[in-house]
Motif scaffolding. Structure first.
Motif, short mmCIF file in Angstrom:
data_model
loop_
_atom_site.label_atom_id
_atom_site.label_comp_id
_atom_site.label_asym_id
_atom_site.label_seq_id
_atom_site.Cartn_x
_atom_site.Cartn_y
_atom_site.Cartn_z
N VAL A 189 3.75 -6.64 -1.56
CA VAL A 189 2.99 -6.05 -2.67
C VAL A 189 2.06 -4.97 -2.13
CG1 VAL A 189 1.38 -6.50 -4.54
CG2 VAL A 189 3.14 -8.20 -3.97
N ASN A 190 1.39 -5.26 -1.04
CA ASN A 190 0.49 -4.27 -0.44
C ASN A 190 1.24 -3.01 -0.02
OD1 ASN A 190 -2.25 -5.21 -0.45
ND2 ASN A 190 -1.67 -6.80 1.00
N TYR A 191 2.43 -3.20 0.51
CA TYR A 191 3.21 -2.04 0.93
C TYR A 191 3.50 -1.14 -0.27
CZ TYR A 191 6.91 0.72 3.15
OH TYR A 191 7.66 1.75 3.64
N GLY A 192 3.87 -1.75 -1.38
CA GLY A 192 4.15 -0.98 -2.59
C GLY A 192 2.91 -0.28 -3.13
N LEU A 193 1.74 -0.82 -2.83
CA LEU A 193 0.49 -0.20 -3.28
C LEU A 193 -0.07 0.76 -2.24
CD1 LEU A 193 -1.24 -3.36 -4.83
CD2 LEU A 193 -0.07 -1.50 -6.05
N ASP A 194 0.65 0.95 -1.13
CA ASP A 194 0.26 1.85 -0.06
C ASP A 194 -1.12 1.51 0.51
OD1 ASP A 194 0.64 3.93 1.72
OD2 ASP A 194 -0.25 5.44 0.41
N GLN A 195 -1.29 0.23 0.79
CA GLN A 195 -2.52 -0.19 1.43
C GLN A 195 -2.19 -1.15 2.58
OE1 GLN A 195 -4.60 -1.71 -1.98
NE2 GLN A 195 -3.71 -3.75 -1.83
#
Length: 394
Positions: free
Chosen positions: A300-306
């Motif tokens: 999920v974080n990867y998809g949010l670029d964080q």
């Protein structure tokens, strides 16, 4: 004519004939033919030929003496210790003589023979390794050889890329740790660095985490190509492509699973975590209440670029991206980070088991417990909550 007169005439004729031979004119002789004089030119040619032969003999003898002298005299050598700085490269296949010639060309040693003599006297001289070395001009041949025999003297920088880094993180690291800025590393990523066809041109997950040596002549493309080559070694060691066929997945999907395992586990737990992912993807029915949702925060974080380890809010968990494993069943479209050897091996050979859940109950030790049912999972979750009341790790 009396005898005296006849004798006198013969003498006169003989003298006249001799005089004629000493001139450029031809003289008549009996039979009416004429012959040319014998001058000095023929004698001169003979003298010149003899001089050439004698001169050649002298040169040959002189050179022979010089050669013999070279063999039995000390080779020219600098006294050392040398001056300045010279970066010297030993290339693959270089012979000792070639090294000597290259060293002399850079004025490191005074003569090739001095280096050959030093190498002949050292039984370890055959162990010189390929690479770049920092030397000086006008070194004693023995000292130059000593530097080349120690691999620790090689001129190179090393960069360690840890497991679990995204491509963007790798680029930033390489930009900070090398003489090339991040922009040059990004540009190199657009070139052919050896990615497999199933990567679809995306290097995410394929820049293998390891320590890399960067030589003076290496460019960003060279290093990135080496990273992908190291990934290929890990994939081959794990039998990635063969395992994919046996597990009913594509190699690209196994790489996605390997990246998720890298994000979620460590050590001996990795094959079990891989099994949890496979069970949620391929298990029967509602898959123990998971309905095929992987529910992996790092994705999920990867998809949010964080950052992948950032704690997610309820609102973020509901944001729908291709990488939100809480809202979308199945695998995300690409790897989310670079898996190491253990994670790739775990994805290719998951441990047998009926687990659908896991909880890390001790963040300090990494102790992780695996559950087959949701109720069992809640028990482990309570254990984790209790742990956090007494630990600063949470």
């Amino acid at each position: 004519m009396n005898d005296e007169q006849q004798y006198s005439d013969e003498v006169v004729e003989t003298e006249e004939a001799d005089e004629a031979l000493e001139t450029d004119e031809t003289v008549p002789y009996e039979g009416g033919r004429r012959r040319k004089k014998r001058g000095v030119s023929g004698c001169l040619a003979v003298i010149v030929a003899l001089a050439v032969l004698v001169g050649g003999f002298y040169v040959a003898v002189t050179r022979g003496v010089d050669w013999v002298s070279d063999q039995f005299s000390s080779a020219e050598d600098y006294p050392g210790p040398g001056r300045g700085s010279v970066t010297f490269e030993v290339e693959e296949g270089d012979t000792t003589a070639e090294m000597g010639r290259n060293l002399k060309a850079k004025n490191v040693v005074a003569s090739v023979q001095a280096f050959l003599d030093a190498a002949a006297a050292d039984p370890d001289s055959a162990g010189i390794q390929v690479g770049f070395y920092e030397l000086k001009k006008e070194m004693k041949a023995d000292d130059a050889l000593e530097v080349l025999l120690d691999p620790g003297n090689q001129v190179k920088s090393t960069v360690t890329v840890p497991e679990g880094m995204r491509v963007e993180d790798v680029v930033t690291l390489l930009g900070e740790e090398t003489d090339f800025g991040a922009a040059k590393w990004r540009k190199a990523l657009t070139q052919d660095i050896g990615l497999p066809d199933y990567a679809g041109g995306n290097p995410e997950g394929y820049l293998f985490p390891a320590t890399y040596e960067i030589g003076p002549k290496d460019k960003p493309k060279d290093v990135l190509t080496a990273m992908v080559a190291r990934w290929r070694q890990a994939a081959d060691d794990a039998g990635l492509e063969e395992a994919a066929a046996e597990l009913g997945k594509t190699p690209a999907e196994l790489m996605v699973i390997a990246s998720l395992v890298e994000a979620e586990g460590r050590g001996d737990d990795m094959p079990k975590i891989a099994r949890v992912i496979f069970n949620r993807l391929d298990g029967p029915g509602d898959k123990a209440g998971t309905n095929g949702l992987l529910q992996i925060d790092a994705s999920v974080n990867y998809g949010l670029d964080q950052e992948l380890g950032v704690a997610l809010t309820t609102e973020q968990l509901q944001q729908d991206t291709p990488y939100n494993t809480y809202t979308r069943a199945g695998l995300p479209p690409t790897p989310i980070e670079a898996p190491g050897d253990d994670a790739i091996a775990a994805a290719a050979d998951p441990e047998p088991g009926d687990w659908y859940y896991y909880v890390t109950v001790d963040l300090a030790t990494g102790e992780t417990k695996f559950a087959e049912t949701y109720d069992e999972f809640l028990t482990y979750k309570d254990e984790y909550t209790e742990y956090c009341t007494t630990s600063d790790a949470c």
